[in-house]
Enzyme design. Structure first.
Site, short mmCIF file in Angstrom:
data_model
loop_
_atom_site.label_atom_id
_atom_site.label_comp_id
_atom_site.label_asym_id
_atom_site.label_seq_id
_atom_site.Cartn_x
_atom_site.Cartn_y
_atom_site.Cartn_z
N LYS A 262 -12.70 -1.54 7.00
CA LYS A 262 -12.04 -2.56 7.83
C LYS A 262 -12.47 -2.39 9.29
O LYS A 262 -13.14 -3.24 9.85
CB LYS A 262 -10.54 -2.49 7.67
N TRP B 96 0.82 -1.22 0.00
CA TRP B 96 0.00 0.00 0.00
C TRP B 96 0.84 1.26 0.00
O TRP B 96 0.40 2.32 -0.48
CB TRP B 96 -1.04 -0.02 1.12
N ASP C 29 -1.44 6.55 6.29
CA ASP C 29 -2.55 5.70 5.83
C ASP C 29 -2.88 4.73 6.96
O ASP C 29 -2.12 3.81 7.25
CB ASP C 29 -2.11 4.95 4.56
N1 PMP Z 1 -4.35 1.45 2.04
C1 PMP Z 1 -4.44 0.32 2.73
C2 PMP Z 1 -3.55 0.13 3.93
C3 PMP Z 1 -5.37 -0.66 2.36
O1 PMP Z 1 -5.47 -1.79 3.06
C4 PMP Z 1 -6.20 -0.44 1.24
C5 PMP Z 1 -7.26 -1.43 0.78
N2 PMP Z 1 -7.14 -2.70 1.22
C6 PMP Z 1 -6.03 0.76 0.52
C7 PMP Z 1 -5.12 1.68 0.96
C8 PMP Z 1 -6.87 1.05 -0.69
O2 PMP Z 1 -8.16 1.34 -0.26
P1 PMP Z 1 -9.40 1.52 -1.23
O3 PMP Z 1 -9.60 0.23 -1.92
O4 PMP Z 1 -10.49 1.89 -0.28
O5 PMP Z 1 -9.07 2.62 -2.18
#
Ligand code: PMP
Length: 361
Positions: A196, A102, A172
């Protein structure tokens, strides 16, 4: 009806009490004769729901008054792009600490707008550890420093907020928000997709120090402007009302359960059970993350071969343990243990793991 234990990484399990309340209120919210999802976002009913959710999340996370709390449509990836547009000038240097998948996504979203400097990178070590703070090469002139508090796929987390002095720290928190007490004032900005720990997919929260909203950033539409969302209480356009409502119910449930201190206790206990089963399996199950940074939210683990992995996924599902297949980027298995996952679920998983090993080890 029986509800299975759901270890999904997101969208993820929600508190049963929240789902029941939403079900009970589905056709007629609070006696108004319509569902909350059918009412105007500008009406008194939804405005009250929205304000309550904001007040409760502020209380849950002890968000200081000099921080704006925004409820934004869409996911965390959108926020990743908006960071550059709102807080860095065109081509300005930004520092990223990459500790997993991520962190890499976050960089991909801002590359068109800024000069990305990777201040530290865990990839050469397979993202099994977080590079020590004293090895980071932070820039003098960065607009911000970005970290991923918990890496949902690689299963590594910051246990403490790193000390960063060159620029505001942006984080994040998609997969660990409200999972333990946090000193928000150490951050310039915190963002998280809700799906989550906070509720349903389709809404994100952004917690940002108000003075940062005065930054010029770069040319962008009003709808991509955090300051405009803040000025209109996140109602610059029609917000995702259903998601906001469900988020509000989830946050209220967390407060009733004892708040983040209680969830920190439960989450540590659940994670200790699962890591204990892995480490005590004599190598049958493996998790290769350095113990000091092992995630308490997402535990990737591996079996000796693919055949066993496939069997584990099928049999665990039949046993009422859902979504234990690992992310395709790393394979294997993964157990996500968010706030709403009850402690009994972790115990059921560990019992299943021991039984599976007995039969296949
Ligand atoms: N950052 C993290 C730490 C994630 O776990 C996720 C999705 N699993 C995202 C960003 C991306 O999120 P989204 O699909 O809501 O754009």
């Amino acid at each position: 009806m029986t509800r299975a234990y759901n270890f999904s990484a997101g969208p993820a399990t929600l508190p049963e009490a929240v789902l029941r309340q939403a079900q009970a209120e589905m056709l007629d919210w609070n006696g108004v004769g319509a569902s909350i999802v059918e009412l105007s976002h500008r009406g008194a009913e939804f405005m009250a729901v929205a304000a309550r959710a904001e007040a409760d999340l502020r209380a849950l996370m002890a968000i200081p008054d000099d921080y704006a709390l925004l409820f934004m449509s869409g996911g965390a990836t959108t926020q990743q792009a908006l960071l550059a547009l709102n807080f860095a000038s065109p081509g300005q240097k930004v520092d990223y600490v990459v500790t997993g998948h991520w962190g890499k996504t976050a960089i991909k979203q801002v590359r068109p707008y800024v000069d990305v400097h990777v201040a530290a990178d865990g990839e050469p070590g397979g993202f099994r550890d977080i590079p020590a703070r004293d090895t980071w090469s932070l820039s003098e002139d960065a607009a911000y420093v970005h970290i991923t508090a918990n890496e949902t796929i690689h299963g590594v987390e910051f246990r403490d907020t790193p000390q960063v002095d060159n620029a505001p720290l942006f984080a994040d928190f998609s997969s660990s928000i409200a999972s333990e007490p946090l000193d928000v004032s150490k951050y310039g900005l915190i963002y998280a997709g809700a799906q989550k720990n906070l509720g349903p997919v389709g809404i994100s929260v952004v917690i940002v120090r108000r003075e940062l909203l005065e930054r010029a950033g770069q040319p962008r539409a009003d709808i991509f402007t955090y300051a405009s969302h803040a000025a209109r209480d996140s109602m610059l356009n029609t917000p995702p009302t259903w998601n906001w409502y469900l988020l509000g119910l989830t946050v209220k449930w967390m407060l009733e359960q004892g708040g983040v201190a209680e969830f920190a206790r439960r989450n540590a206990a659940k994670a200790a059970l699962v890591y204990g089963a892995i480490d005590g399996s004599g190598g049958f199950y493996r998790n290769e993350v350095a113990p000091a940074v092992r995630s308490r939210m997402n535990i990737p683990f591996f079996l000796p071969d693919e055949t066993l992995t496939a069997r584990f996924v099928t049999e665990s599902k039949s046993a009422g343990l859902l979504a234990l297949k690992g992310h395709k980027a790393v394979g294997g298995l993964r157990a996500s243990l968010y706030n709403a996952l009850p402690p009994e679920a972790a115990q059921a998983l560990v019992d299943f793991m021991r039984d599976f090993q007995r039969r296949n080890g």
